[in-house]
Design an enzyme around this catalytic site. Sequence first.
Site, short mmCIF file in Angstrom:
data_model
loop_
_atom_site.label_atom_id
_atom_site.label_comp_id
_atom_site.label_asym_id
_atom_site.label_seq_id
_atom_site.Cartn_x
_atom_site.Cartn_y
_atom_site.Cartn_z
N ASP A 1 48.52 -47.52 28.76
CA ASP A 1 49.97 -46.95 28.70
C ASP A 1 50.93 -48.34 27.62
O ASP A 1 51.48 -48.07 27.51
CB ASP A 1 50.65 -46.68 29.78
CG ASP A 1 50.61 -47.38 30.82
OD1 ASP A 1 50.48 -48.84 30.51
OD2 ASP A 1 51.11 -46.71 31.78
N ASP B 1 50.53 -60.83 37.86
CA ASP B 1 52.06 -60.07 38.98
C ASP B 1 51.13 -59.81 39.90
O ASP B 1 49.76 -60.32 40.21
CB ASP B 1 51.44 -58.43 38.61
CG ASP B 1 50.42 -58.61 36.95
OD1 ASP B 1 48.94 -58.89 37.85
OD2 ASP B 1 49.87 -57.66 37.00
N GLU C 1 55.29 -50.95 33.84
CA GLU C 1 54.62 -50.16 33.22
C GLU C 1 55.87 -49.02 32.25
O GLU C 1 57.40 -49.38 31.94
CB GLU C 1 55.26 -48.40 34.31
CG GLU C 1 53.62 -49.10 35.61
CD GLU C 1 52.31 -48.59 34.82
OE1 GLU C 1 51.45 -48.47 34.06
OE2 GLU C 1 51.83 -48.39 35.32
N HIS D 1 51.58 -51.34 29.29
CA HIS D 1 52.07 -51.57 29.91
C HIS D 1 51.82 -53.62 30.06
O HIS D 1 50.65 -53.81 29.10
CB HIS D 1 51.88 -51.96 31.37
CG HIS D 1 51.04 -51.31 32.03
ND1 HIS D 1 50.03 -50.74 32.78
CD2 HIS D 1 49.64 -52.51 32.16
CE1 HIS D 1 48.72 -51.32 33.22
NE2 HIS D 1 48.30 -52.20 32.94
C1 F6R Z 1 46.16 -57.51 35.69
C2 F6R Z 1 47.77 -56.93 34.72
C3 F6R Z 1 47.73 -56.05 33.54
C4 F6R Z 1 45.80 -56.07 32.93
C5 F6R Z 1 45.92 -54.60 32.31
C6 F6R Z 1 44.78 -54.42 31.63
O1 F6R Z 1 47.09 -59.40 35.77
O2 F6R Z 1 48.18 -57.67 33.92
O3 F6R Z 1 48.22 -55.31 32.50
O4 F6R Z 1 46.54 -56.62 32.05
O5 F6R Z 1 46.08 -53.45 33.15
O6 F6R Z 1 43.91 -54.46 32.70
P1 F6R Z 1 42.32 -54.43 31.51
O7 F6R Z 1 42.02 -55.92 31.35
O8 F6R Z 1 41.16 -54.54 32.74
O9 F6R Z 1 41.82 -53.55 30.91
#
Ligand code: F6R
Length: 260
Positions: free
Chosen positions: A136, A67, A143, A138
């Site tokens: 949440d 992403d 989302e 995702h």
């Molecule tokens: C980012 C991604 C997101 C993160 C998620 C958790 O490339 O794919 O889904 O994995 O927001 O982020 P952290 O690891 O910083 O808690």
Amino acid sequence: MEVVIVPDAAAGGELIAEAIAALLARKPDALLGVATGSTPLPIYHALAARVKDGTLDVGGLRVCQLDEYAGLPAGHPESYRSVIAREVLEPLGLGLERFLGPDGTSADVPAACAAYEAALAGAGGVDLQILGIGTDGHIGFNEPCSSLASRTRIKTLTPQTREDNARFFASPDEVPHHVITQGIGTILEAGHLVLLATGAGKADAVQATVEGPLSALVPASALQLHPHATVVVDEAAAARLRLADYFRATYAAKPAWQGL
Ligand code: F6R
């Protein structure tokens, strides 16, 4: 779905690095899908340590992005392209010619998304996709209430995700509202999905992902649809799992040759 409970984030990183090493032994030019954020860093550190001590050859490895923020200027240090260059490509000694990612700077976002889908297909598809999880639920930046069949497209971040990611920016207002993310349908096409979750803040999302109903409200629950999905969690992130003892016993009794 396999759930592996590890003592801490470093152990999770080592375990997943081992699975990636096993993949590279079978397929030296594997396409590895990488997530950003804090959680996967122990995986990248473990891989880099193996490359440094000469026990892992990443000579054929290819890397692709999950992403990206939309609209950050090219070269912004918090664009996920920059983060991957810094945290993955450089430590592993890989050049940009080994990297695939969507163009988050494009004025034509639908065209950039379609081009990225075509690039992934042209590269033969993702062999192993590393995933983190949002508080949440995702995955990528899909989302809650993302279509479970979605493809790479633009999404709007929830206020919660923007708040969670504010730590990477000088001020909360700088966190972009829009992102480009592989869709859930895109992610489900990878050969092996490996989700790492660490810390108490992820415990509810992990429980809903693993044990809750399949629901677009918890996008990570789509892993239940994948024939080869592995969820690696530390003790804190495993705290809400009702089947934790079963997962522990199953993994303890697993033959070593099976790997993840
Ligand atoms: C980012 C991604 C997101 C993160 C998620 C958790 O490339 O794919 O889904 O994995 O927001 O982020 P952290 O690891 O910083 O808690």
